[in-house]
Design a protein around this motif. Structure first.
Motif, PDB file in Angstrom:
ATOM      1  N   ARG A 119       0.625  82.631  89.868  1.00 21.58           N
ATOM      2  CA  ARG A 119       1.277  81.858  90.932  1.00 21.58           C
ATOM      3  C   ARG A 119       2.458  82.634  91.526  1.00 21.58           C
ATOM      4  NH1 ARG A 119       2.705  76.409  88.631  1.00 21.58           N
ATOM      5  NH2 ARG A 119       0.492  76.068  88.775  1.00 21.58           N
TER       6      ARG A 119
ATOM      7  N   ILE B 136     -11.038  70.965 103.078  1.00 21.80           N
ATOM      8  CA  ILE B 136      -9.880  70.764 102.208  1.00 21.80           C
ATOM      9  C   ILE B 136      -9.630  72.035 101.419  1.00 21.80           C
ATOM     10  CG2 ILE B 136      -8.972  69.431 100.256  1.00 21.80           C
ATOM     11  CD1 ILE B 136     -11.273  67.352 101.444  1.00 21.80           C
TER      12      ILE B 136
ATOM     13  N   ASP C   7      -4.949  75.066  96.584  1.00 22.53           N
ATOM     14  CA  ASP C   7      -4.339  76.291  96.059  1.00 22.53           C
ATOM     15  C   ASP C   7      -3.162  75.895  95.180  1.00 22.53           C
ATOM     16  OD1 ASP C   7      -4.593  79.452  97.296  1.00 22.53           O
ATOM     17  OD2 ASP C   7      -2.872  78.997  96.016  1.00 22.53           O
ATOM     18  N   MET C   8      -2.878  76.692  94.155  1.00 23.12           N
ATOM     19  CA  MET C   8      -1.780  76.312  93.257  1.00 23.12           C
ATOM     20  C   MET C   8      -0.476  77.033  93.596  1.00 23.12           C
ATOM     21  SD  MET C   8      -2.402  78.221  89.672  1.00 23.12           S
ATOM     22  CE  MET C   8      -2.495  79.997  89.541  1.00 23.12           C
TER      23      MET C   8
ATOM     24  N   LEU D 177       0.397  77.841 100.398  1.00 28.50           N
ATOM     25  CA  LEU D 177       0.074  76.632 101.157  1.00 28.50           C
ATOM     26  C   LEU D 177       1.013  76.444 102.343  1.00 28.50           C
ATOM     27  CD1 LEU D 177      -1.188  73.753  98.918  1.00 28.50           C
ATOM     28  CD2 LEU D 177      -2.407  75.384 100.300  1.00 28.50           C
ATOM     29  N   ASP D 178       2.288  76.797 102.166  1.00 23.65           N
ATOM     30  CA  ASP D 178       3.223  76.725 103.300  1.00 23.65           C
ATOM     31  C   ASP D 178       2.700  77.579 104.444  1.00 23.65           C
ATOM     32  OD1 ASP D 178       4.877  75.071 101.978  1.00 23.65           O
ATOM     33  OD2 ASP D 178       6.366  76.587 101.438  1.00 23.65           O
TER      34      ASP D 178
ATOM     35  N   PHE E 207      -4.565  70.781 103.421  1.00 26.03           N
ATOM     36  CA  PHE E 207      -4.273  71.612 102.256  1.00 26.03           C
ATOM     37  C   PHE E 207      -3.617  70.776 101.172  1.00 26.03           C
ATOM     38  CE2 PHE E 207      -4.439  74.522 105.844  1.00 26.03           C
ATOM     39  CZ  PHE E 207      -5.330  75.462 105.358  1.00 26.03           C
ATOM     40  N   ARG E 208      -3.966  71.070  99.932  1.00 27.67           N
ATOM     41  CA  ARG E 208      -3.378  70.371  98.797  1.00 27.67           C
ATOM     42  C   ARG E 208      -2.966  71.355  97.737  1.00 27.67           C
ATOM     43  NH1 ARG E 208      -8.300  66.131  98.566  1.00 27.67           N
ATOM     44  NH2 ARG E 208      -7.889  65.346 100.651  1.00 27.67           N
ATOM     45  N   LEU E 209      -1.790  71.101  97.187  1.00 30.11           N
ATOM     46  CA  LEU E 209      -1.338  71.897  96.070  1.00 30.11           C
ATOM     47  C   LEU E 209      -2.045  71.355  94.835  1.00 30.11           C
ATOM     48  CD1 LEU E 209       0.728  74.157  95.799  1.00 30.11           C
ATOM     49  CD2 LEU E 209       2.488  72.416  95.523  1.00 30.11           C
ATOM     50  N   GLY E 210      -2.856  72.159  94.208  1.00 30.48           N
ATOM     51  CA  GLY E 210      -3.584  71.660  93.046  1.00 30.48           C
ATOM     52  C   GLY E 210      -4.215  72.798  92.275  1.00 30.48           C
ATOM     53  N   GLU E 211      -4.692  72.459  91.089  1.00 29.56           N
ATOM     54  CA  GLU E 211      -5.327  73.462  90.238  1.00 29.56           C
ATOM     55  C   GLU E 211      -6.839  73.315  90.333  1.00 29.56           C
ATOM     56  OE1 GLU E 211      -3.710  72.587  86.444  1.00 29.56           O
ATOM     57  OE2 GLU E 211      -1.715  73.281  87.001  1.00 29.56           O
TER      58      GLU E 211
ATOM     59  N   ASN F 107      -8.351  71.233  87.667  1.00 35.82           N
ATOM     60  CA  ASN F 107      -8.121  69.784  87.777  1.00 35.82           C
ATOM     61  C   ASN F 107      -8.098  69.421  89.250  1.00 35.82           C
ATOM     62  OD1 ASN F 107      -7.383  69.068  84.878  1.00 35.82           O
ATOM     63  ND2 ASN F 107      -5.933  70.708  85.307  1.00 35.82           N
ATOM     64  N   LEU F 108      -9.243  69.460  89.881  1.00 32.61           N
ATOM     65  CA  LEU F 108      -9.276  69.272  91.333  1.00 32.61           C
ATOM     66  C   LEU F 108      -8.844  67.856  91.733  1.00 32.61           C
ATOM     67  CD1 LEU F 108     -12.594  71.085  92.339  1.00 32.61           C
ATOM     68  CD2 LEU F 108     -10.274  71.751  92.957  1.00 32.61           C
ATOM     69  N   PRO F 109      -7.928  67.768  92.682  1.00 32.54           N
ATOM     70  CA  PRO F 109      -7.497  66.443  93.146  1.00 32.54           C
ATOM     71  C   PRO F 109      -8.466  65.884  94.195  1.00 32.54           C
ATOM     72  CG  PRO F 109      -6.211  68.141  94.234  1.00 32.54           C
ATOM     73  CD  PRO F 109      -7.181  68.857  93.327  1.00 32.54           C
TER      74      PRO F 109
END
Lengths: 284, 51
Positions: free
Chosen positions: A19, A114, A117-118, A123-124, A140-144, A147-149
């Motif tokens: 990261r 969608i 990215d972690m 993401l910004d 875009f979503r901050l995620g792993e 563990n997909l959101p």
């Protein structure tokens, strides 16, 4: 993928390092997955050059908002994904958004893309690019990716470009992909895999990990993990040697840190391949 | 929102907006109806990282 000793043994630490490094790349727009003094996707060229080399067309690159292409991919899954109008697509490790924007063009206003990215800085950047390009069908979503959101059975296609190799739990990633796909949905992934195990010196290098190499699975293990998740109709659509440039400065500095000789490095390089895989979630 | 789910328990999420810009929520909180975790939305991006 089995237990290996090395840099990625403590998965939390590896995640943190990955990261941080990719955050740094996002902030400084470096042109490679290689950190400043690390290895190496072998891409010392400017982003567009790398992206053309891995299969994006001129037209596709021109259609992107400026800054979306950081030249970090190892192949173009969108070209393979045969995305259709109205489809919902999830991009694992979307980075600055290149594949999301290309996918968004394909699925059109009735479709949705969608990006997960972690790395907050990535993401910004992706979000800034979405604003520049006035894309409305990309989120875009901050995620792993472990563990997909993303809700069960909600995507028609999951794409990923040179990212799953960075995960310390690839089996779990494929299980997650299987979960979020609708029955009949497809996985279209391009990634780095190995034809033979890496020497311990390379395996233990965190720099090699973030350069997409030490975390890469053996080809057969990678494909087995996809099958084990429940996927069927698995097809390897392409396989190319990974272009490690042994004259590249980043490779040279990597050699200074990792105690292997040039001959051994050459041998290592020949075992690294970029693979394109398609697999389907069965209808029943 | 229909596609979004809690990364921890896969529960449904509901959005509590704090700042909006037209049709988009810029700042807010996502609440999981099942495990009661909450996740921030910052600058339009939901932060669904675990721990």
């Amino acid at each position: 993928m089995g237990k290996r000793k090395g840099a990625h043994e403590g998965s939390v630490d590896v995640k943190k390092v990955v990261r941080e490094r990719y955050g740094e790349i996002a902030r400084t727009s470096q042109s490679c997955c290689a950190p400043p003094k690390g290895p190496t996707c072998g891409c010392g060229a400017a982003p567009a050059g790398i992206s053309r080399a891995v299969g994006y067309s001129e037209e596709e690159l021109k259609s992107l908002p400026e800054g979306a292409d950081l030249g970090l991919g190892c192949g173009n899954p969108v070209a393979l994904a045969s995305l259709k109008r109205g489809e919902t697509v999830v991009d694992l490790g979307s980075g600055a958004g290149i594949d999301c924007f290309l996918a968004a063009e394909k699925v059109g206003p009735a479709g949705k893309v969608i990006g997960v990215d972690m790395t907050p800085d990535m993401l910004d950047k992706a979000r800034g690019n979405a604003r520049k390009g006035r894309r409305k069908n990309v989120e875009f979503r901050l995620g792993e990716i472990e563990n997909l959101p993303v809700a069960d059975a909600s995507a028609d296609a999951v794409i990923s470009n040179c990212v799953i190799n960075l995960s310390t739990d690839k089996e779990r990633v494929f299980r997650e992909v299987f979960r979020v796909l609708r029955p009949g949905g497809r996985l279209m992934v391009s990634d780095i895999v190995l034809k033979a195990p890496l020497p311990p010196a390379v395996l233990e290098s965190v720099d090699a990990y973030v350069g997409c190499i030490a975390g890469a699975a053996l080809r057969r293990q990678y494909l087995a993990a996809i099958r084990a998740a429940g996927f069927r109709d698995l097809r390897v659509l392409g396989e190319t040697a990974y272009p490690i440039d042994l004259t590249d400065g980043a490779v040279r500095s990597f050699l200074e840190q990792v105690p292997i000789g040039m001959d051994e490095l050459r041998k290592v390089a020949s075992t690294i391949i970029s693979i394109k895989v398609e697999a389907k979630k069965p209808l029943k | 929102m229909k596609i979004l789910c809690c990364p921890a328990c896969r529960g449904d999420l509901s959005l509590e907006p704090v700042r909006e810009d037209g049709r988009e929520v810029l700042e807010g909180t996502l609440h999981c109806s099942k495990c009661k975790r909450s996740y921030p939305v910052r600058d339009g991006i939901p932060d669904l990282l675990l721990g």
